[in-house]
Scaffold this motif. Structure first.
Motif, PDB file in Angstrom:
ATOM      1  N   UNK A  99       0.779  -1.354   0.012  1.00  0.00           N
ATOM      2  CA  UNK A  99       0.034   0.045  -0.069  1.00  0.00           C
ATOM      3  C   UNK A  99       0.930   1.050   0.065  1.00  0.00           C
ATOM      4  N   UNK A 100       0.704   2.375  -0.891  1.00  0.00           N
ATOM      5  CA  UNK A 100       1.342   3.420  -0.942  1.00  0.00           C
ATOM      6  C   UNK A 100       1.091   4.509   0.108  1.00  0.00           C
ATOM      7  N   UNK A 101       1.819   4.438   1.029  1.00  0.00           N
ATOM      8  CA  UNK A 101       1.847   5.450   2.218  1.00  0.00           C
ATOM      9  C   UNK A 101       2.027   6.513   1.949  1.00  0.00           C
ATOM     10  N   UNK A 102       3.023   6.884   1.022  1.00  0.00           N
ATOM     11  CA  UNK A 102       3.339   8.390   0.560  1.00  0.00           C
ATOM     12  C   UNK A 102       2.193   9.121   0.206  1.00  0.00           C
ATOM     13  N   UNK A 103       1.135   8.559  -0.383  1.00  0.00           N
ATOM     14  CA  UNK A 103       0.040   9.332  -1.057  1.00  0.00           C
ATOM     15  C   UNK A 103      -1.266   9.216  -0.025  1.00  0.00           C
ATOM     16  N   UNK A 104      -1.126   8.454   0.978  1.00  0.00           N
ATOM     17  CA  UNK A 104      -2.248   8.411   1.976  1.00  0.00           C
ATOM     18  C   UNK A 104      -2.866   9.619   2.405  1.00  0.00           C
ATOM     19  N   UNK A 105      -2.052  10.465   2.692  1.00  0.00           N
ATOM     20  CA  UNK A 105      -2.443  11.826   3.255  1.00  0.00           C
ATOM     21  C   UNK A 105      -3.123  12.682   2.306  1.00  0.00           C
ATOM     22  N   UNK A 106      -2.869  12.229   1.042  1.00  0.00           N
ATOM     23  CA  UNK A 106      -3.629  13.127  -0.178  1.00  0.00           C
ATOM     24  C   UNK A 106      -5.077  12.644  -0.376  1.00  0.00           C
ATOM     25  N   UNK A 107      -5.592  11.244  -0.034  1.00  0.00           N
ATOM     26  CA  UNK A 107      -6.775  10.659  -0.132  1.00  0.00           C
ATOM     27  C   UNK A 107      -7.861  11.256   0.753  1.00  0.00           C
ATOM     28  N   UNK A 108      -9.158  11.416   0.155  1.00  0.00           N
ATOM     29  CA  UNK A 108     -10.237  11.815   0.753  1.00  0.00           C
ATOM     30  C   UNK A 108     -11.220  11.078   0.760  1.00  0.00           C
ATOM     31  N   UNK A 109     -11.676  10.692   2.296  1.00  0.00           N
ATOM     32  CA  UNK A 109     -12.884   9.792   2.277  1.00  0.00           C
ATOM     33  C   UNK A 109     -14.247  10.347   2.140  1.00  0.00           C
ATOM     34  N   UNK A 110     -15.145   9.517   2.194  1.00  0.00           N
ATOM     35  CA  UNK A 110     -16.589  10.005   2.245  1.00  0.00           C
ATOM     36  C   UNK A 110     -17.342  10.345   3.389  1.00  0.00           C
ATOM     37  N   UNK A 111     -16.484  10.377   4.602  1.00  0.00           N
ATOM     38  CA  UNK A 111     -16.867  11.032   5.886  1.00  0.00           C
ATOM     39  C   UNK A 111     -16.349  11.955   6.419  1.00  0.00           C
ATOM     40  N   UNK A 112     -16.928  12.932   7.289  1.00  0.00           N
ATOM     41  CA  UNK A 112     -16.320  14.293   7.613  1.00  0.00           C
ATOM     42  C   UNK A 112     -15.166  13.743   8.749  1.00  0.00           C
ATOM     43  N   UNK A 113     -14.002  14.266   8.460  1.00  0.00           N
ATOM     44  CA  UNK A 113     -13.035  14.208   9.534  1.00  0.00           C
ATOM     45  C   UNK A 113     -13.328  15.214  10.675  1.00  0.00           C
ATOM     46  N   UNK A 114     -12.670  14.700  11.931  1.00  0.00           N
ATOM     47  CA  UNK A 114     -12.641  15.566  13.045  1.00  0.00           C
ATOM     48  C   UNK A 114     -12.046  17.033  12.798  1.00  0.00           C
ATOM     49  N   UNK A 115     -12.500  17.911  13.237  1.00  0.00           N
ATOM     50  CA  UNK A 115     -11.680  19.136  12.972  1.00  0.00           C
ATOM     51  C   UNK A 115     -10.632  19.191  13.940  1.00  0.00           C
ATOM     52  N   UNK A 116      -9.401  19.666  13.261  1.00  0.00           N
ATOM     53  CA  UNK A 116      -8.056  19.343  14.024  1.00  0.00           C
ATOM     54  C   UNK A 116      -7.910  20.500  15.033  1.00  0.00           C
ATOM     55  N   UNK A 117      -8.783  21.265  15.503  1.00  0.00           N
ATOM     56  CA  UNK A 117      -8.441  22.179  16.245  1.00  0.00           C
ATOM     57  C   UNK A 117      -9.904  22.959  16.998  1.00  0.00           C
ATOM     58  N   UNK A 118      -9.749  23.416  18.017  1.00  0.00           N
ATOM     59  CA  UNK A 118     -11.168  24.113  18.608  1.00  0.00           C
ATOM     60  C   UNK A 118     -11.679  24.938  17.707  1.00  0.00           C
ATOM     61  N   UNK A 119     -13.190  25.308  17.784  1.00  0.00           N
ATOM     62  CA  UNK A 119     -13.753  26.286  16.981  1.00  0.00           C
ATOM     63  C   UNK A 119     -13.073  27.602  17.234  1.00  0.00           C
ATOM     64  N   UNK A 120     -12.466  27.864  18.384  1.00  0.00           N
ATOM     65  CA  UNK A 120     -12.073  29.303  18.554  1.00  0.00           C
ATOM     66  C   UNK A 120     -10.514  29.289  18.335  1.00  0.00           C
TER      67      UNK A 120
END
Length: 252
Positions: free
Chosen positions: A40-61
């Motif tokens: 499996x090509x892990x180099x490009x893993x971070x570029x692929x987008x799934x069909x579910x919403x990811x968690x926001x990586x920081x607080x709203x504020x």
């Protein structure tokens, strides 16, 4: 970028060449298709987008004062969440394999419904948008991305000016983008509504490195009709490390 760096960029693996060939049906499977097992090509893993919403990586504020907490809450939990939900509905209705990357759908969007286009684009665009912002953002890019920006636009300041012009001049709702284009160069452009440069039938094509949402829901609570002020302040939250990571992965 010096001659050696440019030659290196142009002659990287066939994967990089394939990545630039936007708009052909084979690109999705060649670049973004998920493989299984030890290869499996892990180099490009971070570029692929799934069909579910990811968690926001920081607080709203976390991006205040540049993007306020209420806007982030509504933007993420109402607008973006709705795109993700309706995208999955469209995928069910059109027999799309949701184990594969969303990029495959984007690159062949003319085959699908308006529902798929609007919500698939909305989901893809927002998933990237959250990722390339950070409370520790701002400043300027470094390294090879900075060199490429200087080569393509003359200077970082010229790049900012051109990008802001595209974002401000996008009539109505849409997005402005920095992409790697078919010539394996950096390019700036914009798309209407929730379209993006991956789509095979848009005027501006490329692989997005970064994009800014200029729909009114992205800024109106805080900036009202001052889109230009929102765009100028947005540079303070751009995570250049993330943008550079996308650039580097696409060149490998």
């Amino acid at each position: 970028m010096n001659n050696f760096s440019r030659r290196s960029f142009l002659t990287r693996t066939t994967k990089a060449s394939l990545a630039i060939g936007i708009g052909t049906s084979g690109i999705g499977s060649a670049l973004f298709a998920c493989s299984s097992g030890p290869d499996k090509d892990t180099v490009l893993d971070n570029l692929r987008t799934g069909f579910t919403q990811s968690d926001l990586p920081y607080d709203y504020a976390a991006l205040e004062p540049h993007i306020d907490a209420e806007t982030m809450n509504i933007h993420y939990n109402k607008h973006a969440s709705s795109y993700a939900e309706k995208l999955r509905e469209a995928a069910d209705e059109e027999n799309v394999d949701m184990d594969k990357p969303l990029e495959e759908v984007m690159m062949n969007i003319s085959r699908y419904s308006t529902k798929m286009r609007n919500n698939g684009g909305g989901h893809y665009n927002h998933e990237l948008f959250w990722k390339i912002m950070s409370p520790d953002g701002g400043g300027r890019p470094q390294g090879e991305l900075a060199e490429a920006i200087n080569e393509s636009f003359g200077s970082f300041d010229e790049f900012v000016s051109k990008f802001e012009e595209e974002a401000k001049d996008r009539f109505g709702s849409g997005w402005a983008w920095l992409v790697i284009d078919n010539n394996q160069s950096l390019a700036i452009g914009s798309t209407p509504n929730q379209d993006n440069p991956l789509m095979n039938d848009v005027d501006f094509k490329g692989i997005p490195l970064m994009g800014i949402d200029v729909w009114e829901h992205a800024y109106y609570l805080n900036y009202q009709n001052e889109r230009g002020e929102y765009i100028s302040n947005w540079w303070n939250v751009v995570d250049w490390n993330q943008v550079a990571d996308r650039y580097d992965r696409l060149r490998r």
